[in-house]
Design an enzyme around this catalytic site. Structure first.
Site, PDB file in Angstrom:
ATOM      1  N   LYS A 193      -6.081 -11.233   6.880  1.00 57.61           N
ATOM      2  CA  LYS A 193      -5.082 -11.415   5.810  1.00 57.61           C
ATOM      3  C   LYS A 193      -4.499 -12.815   5.932  1.00 57.61           C
ATOM      4  O   LYS A 193      -4.187 -13.270   7.048  1.00 57.61           O
ATOM      5  CB  LYS A 193      -3.999 -10.345   5.959  1.00 57.61           C
TER       6      LYS A 193
ATOM      7  N   SER B  93       2.155  -1.809   3.510  1.00 56.71           N
ATOM      8  CA  SER B  93       1.121  -2.757   3.071  1.00 56.71           C
ATOM      9  C   SER B  93      -0.239  -2.633   3.732  1.00 56.71           C
ATOM     10  O   SER B  93      -1.177  -3.315   3.329  1.00 56.71           O
ATOM     11  CB  SER B  93       1.616  -4.187   3.270  1.00 56.71           C
TER      12      SER B  93
ATOM     13  N   SER C 293       0.346  -4.906   0.252  1.00 64.69           N
ATOM     14  CA  SER C 293      -0.021  -6.287   0.029  1.00 64.69           C
ATOM     15  C   SER C 293      -1.337  -6.687   0.693  1.00 64.69           C
ATOM     16  O   SER C 293      -1.906  -7.719   0.338  1.00 64.69           O
ATOM     17  CB  SER C 293       1.099  -7.198   0.538  1.00 64.69           C
TER      18      SER C 293
HETATM   19  N1  GLN Z   1       5.264  -2.936  -1.112  1.00 64.48           N
HETATM   20  C1  GLN Z   1       6.330  -3.182  -0.185  1.00 64.48           C
HETATM   21  C2  GLN Z   1       7.049  -4.441  -0.575  1.00 64.48           C
HETATM   22  O1  GLN Z   1       6.732  -4.981  -1.569  1.00 64.48           O
HETATM   23  C3  GLN Z   1       5.789  -3.295   1.206  1.00 64.48           C
HETATM   24  C4  GLN Z   1       5.106  -4.572   1.458  1.00 64.48           C
HETATM   25  C5  GLN Z   1       4.612  -4.708   2.857  1.00 64.48           C
HETATM   26  O2  GLN Z   1       4.487  -3.718   3.570  1.00 64.48           O
HETATM   27  N2  GLN Z   1       4.379  -5.941   3.254  1.00 64.48           N
HETATM   28  O3  GLN Z   1       7.912  -4.906   0.102  1.00 64.48           O
END
Ligand code: GLN
Length: 486
Positions: A79, A178, A154
């Site tokens: 990532k 994420s 993400s």
């Molecule tokens: N979808 C959640 C957010 O937008 C979690 C994102 C994540 O775990 N990095 O914060």
């Protein structure tokens, strides 16, 4: 498709260590697979072909010299919020579009030292803020099961890469879901270890008290393999935990006898519609069929998860992202004075969701509102930890949905709140720092798309968690029952 790219990480490592195939051959096959498919999928923001071939050669040489490497020749998608020295590391943001990392994240280094092959830096929502990868400022990633749909986020890039055989292990980060949600959307295993288990050194910070690196893989065995390589104390990360790690690869089980698995009353799936409700009820039955004692448990604070998270995460993000001001990292847009330079740089460099979070976080931390919002959210967070502690008096593991729906179409979530809702089931575990994973559990919707079962364990019980997920995966084999679109 070349059969070599479909092998699991464990198979590859066994075969490369046993000199039945070389790391070079595996790498060449995977690079070709990326060439053939990534135009349509968009998993990678940067390709690392040259480095990959160098690493493969080094792995083959080490094995020829008599070494055994736990990840010999295993192709890795990283990532792009993890630093890899000398490579572009963007966090999916225009503000870091051309930033070259001057050092390597500890987790990435451990993977490379173990013989892993870095195939590329994979797409993500900008600074890991989002649930669909649509917030990336640098590219679109498509779901390998349906190109009109998102891969989740993400960690959408690594999830889609692993699902489409462009890598065997994806390194993701999970702050509120994420790793688990894109894992579910792409029909792969997504595993978030206990907070502090894997070093955050070299992970570009979003919300430091929640961020955790973990693997996305096609099998639970591979998740255990990657975890065993990455977990452990790192003096370079002050929140990394100094405590012995129980190897997970030795704990993989074939049944669930003697385990109590709690189903959360407040997570009633009836509200997700009859099809999804039936799917999760079937999953809980499958756990029971494997010998688990499935019991009802309660998490009274469950409904406050989103409100709590969306104060704490933006508060931390507003502080963490203050460093991107045109002075030291990445983009700089000149102005008449330093204030104007900051303003212009940040206005041009950050996307709308990142700006929204910085605004919310700054507001929540400002004097006069700090006690009403931030302090209160911290207190609520403690209640989550207490709720889970009480729940785990009645069960060994918790089962829940990983996401409330299968992958959705691009632009389907027009308001931020409906996107935030995607993490309803994953955020509570994040607030409590628990290890949790998503494992494929079937298909729903039209067309039929993958869904994930979330399993969570008490702090540091990763081995038990992965062990149980392995039994479920072996008995059900949902991942292998789908047709890729690429
Ligand atoms: N979808 C959640 C957010 O937008 C979690 C994102 C994540 O775990 N990095 O914060």
């Amino acid at each position: 498709m070349n059969e070599l790219v479909t092998r699991s990480a464990a198979q590859i490592a066994r075969d490369v260590n046993g000199k039945r195939v070389s790391a070079r051959e595996i790498t060449a096959a995977v690079l070709q697979r990326v060439d053939e498919t990534d135009d349509r999928l968009g998993c990678y923001l940067s390709r690392l072909n040259e480095l990959a071939l160098d690493c493969a050669q080094r792995a083959d040489r080490r094995i020829a010299a008599g070494e055994t490497l736990p990840l010999a020749g295993v192709p890795i998608a990283i990532k792009d919020n993890m630093c890899l020295r000398g490579t572009r590391t963007t966090a999916g943001s225009k503000i870091l579009e051309n930033w070259i990392a001057p050092y390597t994240a500890t987790a990435v280094q451990l993977i490379l030292d173990a013989g892993g092959i870095p195939i590329g830096k994979a797409n993500l929502d900008e600074f890991a803020m989002g649930s669909s990868c649509e917030n990336s400022a640098l590219g679109v990633t498509r779901n390998p099961y349906d190109l009109s749909r998102v891969p989740g986020g993400s960690s959408g890039g690594p999830a889609a890469a692993v699902a489409s055989f462009q890598a065997a292990i994806g390194l993701g980060s999970d702050t509120g879901g994420s790793i688990r949600e894109p894992g579910a959307f792409c029909n792969v295993v997504g595993f978030k270890p206990t907070y502090g288990r894997v070093s955050r050194y070299g992970l570009i910070a979003f919300a430091s008290s929640l961020d955790q690196i973990g693997p996305l893989t096609r099998t639970v065995e591979d998740a255990a393999l990657a975890y065993d390589v990455m977990a452990g104390h790192d003096p370079s990360d002050s929140t990394s935990i100094n405590r012995a790690v129980e190897p997970a690869a030795n704990a993989l089980r074939e049944d669930l006898k003697g385990l109590r698995i709690g189903v959360v009353k407040e997570f009633a799936t009836a509200k997700l519609g009859p099809e999804i409700d039936a799917l999760y009820k079937r999953a809980y039955r499958e756990l029971a069929d494997l010998g688990a004692d499935v019991v009802d448990i309660s998490l009274p604070t469950a409904d406050y998860g989103l409100a709590t998270y969306y104060l704490i995460a933006p508060a931390e993000c507003s502080s963490n992202l203050a460093r991107f001001d045109g002075v030291r990292y990445g983009l700089r847009v000149e102005g008449d004075d330093v204030g104007q330079m900051y303003e212009r740089t940040r206005a041009a460099g950050f996307g709308p969701e990142v700006k929204r979070r910085i605004l919310i976080g700054t507001y929540a931390l400002s004097s006069g509102y700090y006690d009403a919002y931030y302090v209160k959210a911290q207190k609520a967070r403690t209640m989550f930890a207490q709720d889970f502690r009480r729940a785990f008096e009645h069960c060994d593991l918790i089962a829940a949905p990983a996401a409330s729906s299968p992958a959705f179409e691009f632009n389907a979530k027009s308001d931020p709140y409906s996107m935030y809702m995607m993490d309803y089931y994953t955020i509570p575990m994040s607030l409590a720092g628990l290890p949790a994973l998503s494992v494929p559990c079937g298909y729903a919707g039209t067309p039929q798309l993958p869904m994930g079962l979330q399993l969570a364990a008490p702090l540091f019980e990763e081995a038990k968690l992965l062990g149980a997920a392995h039994a479920y995966e072996r008995a059900t084999e949902y991942a292998s029952k789908a047709a890729l679109a690429v």
